[in-house]
Design an enzyme around this catalytic site. Structure first.
Site, PDB file in Angstrom:
ATOM      1  N   ASP A  22      64.301  23.941  53.539  1.00 55.77           N
ATOM      2  CA  ASP A  22      65.174  23.579  52.415  1.00 55.77           C
ATOM      3  C   ASP A  22      65.718  22.158  52.562  1.00 55.77           C
ATOM      4  OD1 ASP A  22      66.432  24.054  50.020  1.00 55.77           O
ATOM      5  OD2 ASP A  22      68.150  25.103  50.901  1.00 55.77           O
ATOM      6  N   HIS A  39      59.694  16.273  48.593  1.00 54.02           N
ATOM      7  CA  HIS A  39      58.656  17.277  48.895  1.00 54.02           C
ATOM      8  C   HIS A  39      57.492  16.617  49.633  1.00 54.02           C
ATOM      9  CE1 HIS A  39      60.916  20.087  46.603  1.00 54.02           C
ATOM     10  NE2 HIS A  39      60.633  19.569  45.420  1.00 54.02           N
ATOM     11  N   LEU A 133      47.188  29.865  66.608  1.00 55.30           N
ATOM     12  CA  LEU A 133      48.395  30.079  65.802  1.00 55.30           C
ATOM     13  C   LEU A 133      48.048  30.683  64.435  1.00 55.30           C
ATOM     14  CD1 LEU A 133      51.481  29.511  65.187  1.00 55.30           C
ATOM     15  CD2 LEU A 133      50.729  27.298  64.308  1.00 55.30           C
ATOM     16  N   ARG A 190      66.829  28.154  58.865  1.00 52.89           N
ATOM     17  CA  ARG A 190      66.965  27.545  57.541  1.00 52.89           C
ATOM     18  C   ARG A 190      67.582  26.165  57.701  1.00 52.89           C
ATOM     19  NH1 ARG A 190      68.368  29.906  51.670  1.00 52.89           N
ATOM     20  NH2 ARG A 190      68.082  27.960  50.544  1.00 52.89           N
ATOM     21  N   ARG A 196      72.066  31.202  53.472  1.00 52.75           N
ATOM     22  CA  ARG A 196      71.597  32.389  52.750  1.00 52.75           C
ATOM     23  C   ARG A 196      70.104  32.597  52.984  1.00 52.75           C
ATOM     24  NH1 ARG A 196      73.542  28.939  48.606  1.00 52.75           N
ATOM     25  NH2 ARG A 196      71.878  27.623  47.766  1.00 52.75           N
ATOM     26  N   SER A 198      67.911  33.708  50.374  1.00 46.47           N
ATOM     27  CA  SER A 198      67.150  33.351  49.172  1.00 46.47           C
ATOM     28  C   SER A 198      65.859  34.168  48.995  1.00 46.47           C
ATOM     29  CB  SER A 198      66.834  31.842  49.156  1.00 46.47           C
ATOM     30  OG  SER A 198      68.022  31.080  49.185  1.00 46.47           O
TER      31      SER A 198
HETATM   32  C1  IPE Z   1      64.417  28.673  49.074  1.00 44.87           C
HETATM   33  O1  IPE Z   1      64.988  27.450  48.742  1.00 44.87           O
HETATM   34  C2  IPE Z   1      62.963  28.650  48.778  1.00 44.87           C
HETATM   35  C3  IPE Z   1      62.154  27.707  49.577  1.00 44.87           C
HETATM   36  C4  IPE Z   1      62.560  26.966  50.553  1.00 44.87           C
HETATM   37  C5  IPE Z   1      60.779  27.669  49.214  1.00 44.87           C
HETATM   38  P1  IPE Z   1      65.758  27.234  47.370  1.00 44.87           P
HETATM   39  O2  IPE Z   1      66.274  25.846  47.391  1.00 44.87           O
HETATM   40  O3  IPE Z   1      64.912  27.625  46.231  1.00 44.87           O
HETATM   41  O4  IPE Z   1      66.947  28.298  47.485  1.00 44.87           O
HETATM   42  P2  IPE Z   1      68.343  28.372  46.754  1.00 44.87           P
HETATM   43  O5  IPE Z   1      68.074  28.285  45.287  1.00 44.87           O
HETATM   44  O6  IPE Z   1      69.166  27.219  47.218  1.00 44.87           O
HETATM   45  O7  IPE Z   1      68.916  29.681  47.183  1.00 44.87           O
HETATM   46  C1  IPE Z   2      62.974  22.984  49.515  1.00 44.38           C
HETATM   47  O1  IPE Z   2      63.707  21.903  49.067  1.00 44.38           O
HETATM   48  C2  IPE Z   2      61.597  23.067  48.910  1.00 44.38           C
HETATM   49  C3  IPE Z   2      61.466  24.060  47.830  1.00 44.38           C
HETATM   50  C4  IPE Z   2      62.370  24.941  47.468  1.00 44.38           C
HETATM   51  C5  IPE Z   2      60.218  24.071  47.119  1.00 44.38           C
HETATM   52  P1  IPE Z   2      64.525  21.946  47.718  1.00 44.38           P
HETATM   53  O2  IPE Z   2      63.634  21.446  46.639  1.00 44.38           O
HETATM   54  O3  IPE Z   2      65.124  23.272  47.486  1.00 44.38           O
HETATM   55  O4  IPE Z   2      65.645  20.861  48.017  1.00 44.38           O
HETATM   56  P2  IPE Z   2      67.188  20.974  47.686  1.00 44.38           P
HETATM   57  O5  IPE Z   2      67.658  22.271  48.258  1.00 44.38           O
HETATM   58  O6  IPE Z   2      67.324  20.932  46.209  1.00 44.38           O
HETATM   59  O7  IPE Z   2      67.792  19.802  48.363  1.00 44.38           O
HETATM   60 MG    MG Z   3      66.893  24.125  48.011  1.00 40.97          MG
END
Ligand code: IPE
Ligand code: IPE
Ligand code: MG
Length: 251
Positions: A22, A39, A133, A190, A196, A198
């Site tokens: 995340d 990303h 792995l 995380r 959380r 998620s």
């Molecule tokens: C969880 O991250 C999903 C992934 C890392 C792929 P999100 O950024 O989507 O989660 P929330 O919305 O903050 O809970």
């Molecule tokens: C995690 O990073 C990747 C995915 C959920 C695909 P985010 O895109 O959720 O990045 P933030 O949480 O908004 O910073």
């Molecule tokens: Mg996120």
């Protein structure tokens, strides 16, 4: 070997590490860039962490790359992410094979565009003979989706007389999950300061040790992974028992 890495007890490694990657969006926005830039840089972290796990001899690594709920993001981000995920997997197949890494994907593949599903299936096939792995990508995955699917399949098999409802136990349910071939993760990491789950591996994480760090995913490197593993190795895993019981008869 770094000093942190040297401190890791090789006899007490988790077999399975699961990571919610995340913070890509915030990392990019803090740099005045588009979320997709984050990303893009997150892929560097994936490479480093996969390499780190393979070097240590971790057996299973599950990476949460895209949730069912992530489909609700703006289409520009969804399309950009899909393209990035598919391109990355295609480009990395050679490296995966060189390092004996076997790829798995868990999630609702029906939601993916045709080209993505095709590319993924090819990559799965091309790494299927590897025995090092096990790298599991959770893509278009959510645990509630997985559990609903499992319940539907069990109900179907009951209807067809393949299983007796009275015989359903925890192992039965486990066999109907996407992760039926994988042991439960002992360590879940995380990044980016959110506390959380998620919708990630709700059933499988029942007794996982949870590790949260403020580091954003694009900045997460092997050293951060070593810190998480060292933290995990300090924990006493009791599984409902008392501390004395665990010390007297280690698991
Ligand atoms: C969880 O991250 C999903 C992934 C890392 C792929 P999100 O950024 O989507 O989660 P929330 O919305 O903050 O809970
Ligand atoms: C995690 O990073 C990747 C995915 C959920 C695909 P985010 O895109 O959720 O990045 P933030 O949480 O908004 O910073
Ligand atoms: Mg996120």
């Amino acid at each position: 070997m770094s000093s942190l890495e040297a401190k890791i007890d090789r006899q007490k490694l988790p077999r399975h590490i699961a990571i919610i990657m995340d913070g890509n969006g915030r990392w990019a926005q803090e740099k005045g860039q588009d979320r997709l830039y984050g990303h893009f840089h997150g892929v560097e972290s994936v490479r480093d962490i996969v390499e780190g796990c393979a070097e240590m001899g971790i057996e299973y690594l599950t990476l949460y790359a895209f949730s069912t709920e992530n489909w609700d993001r703006p289409s520009k981000e969804v399309n950009g992410l899909m393209e990035l995920l598919v391109d990355t997997i295609r480009n990395e197949v050679e490296t995966l094979n060189r390092n004996n890494i076997k790829l798995y994907v868990i999630g609702d593949m029906n939601m993916l565009p045709d080209y993505a599903r095709q590319e993924l299936n090819e990559a799965l096939e091309m790494t299927s003979h590897n025995s090092g792995l096990n790298l599991v990508i959770a893509l278009s995955y959510s645990s509630r989706w997985e559990l609903v699917n499992a319940v539907k399949s069990i109900a179907n098999d009951v209807k067809q007389g393949k299983i007796d409802p009275a015989a359903i136990n925890q192992d039965t349910l486990q066999q109907y999950l996407c992760t039926s071939e994988l042991p439960d993760p002992e360590l879940m990491i995380r990044t980016s300061g959110e506390y959380r789950i998620s919708n990630f591996l709700l059933y499988q994480l029942a007794y996982a040790e949870l590790y949260f760090t403020n580091v954003r995913w694009p900045d997460f490197r092997k050293e951060n992974l070593y810190e998480a593993i060292l933290d995990y190795q300090q924990r006493e895993r009791r599984f409902g028992k008392t501390s004395t019981q665990v010390i007297d008869a280690p698991l």
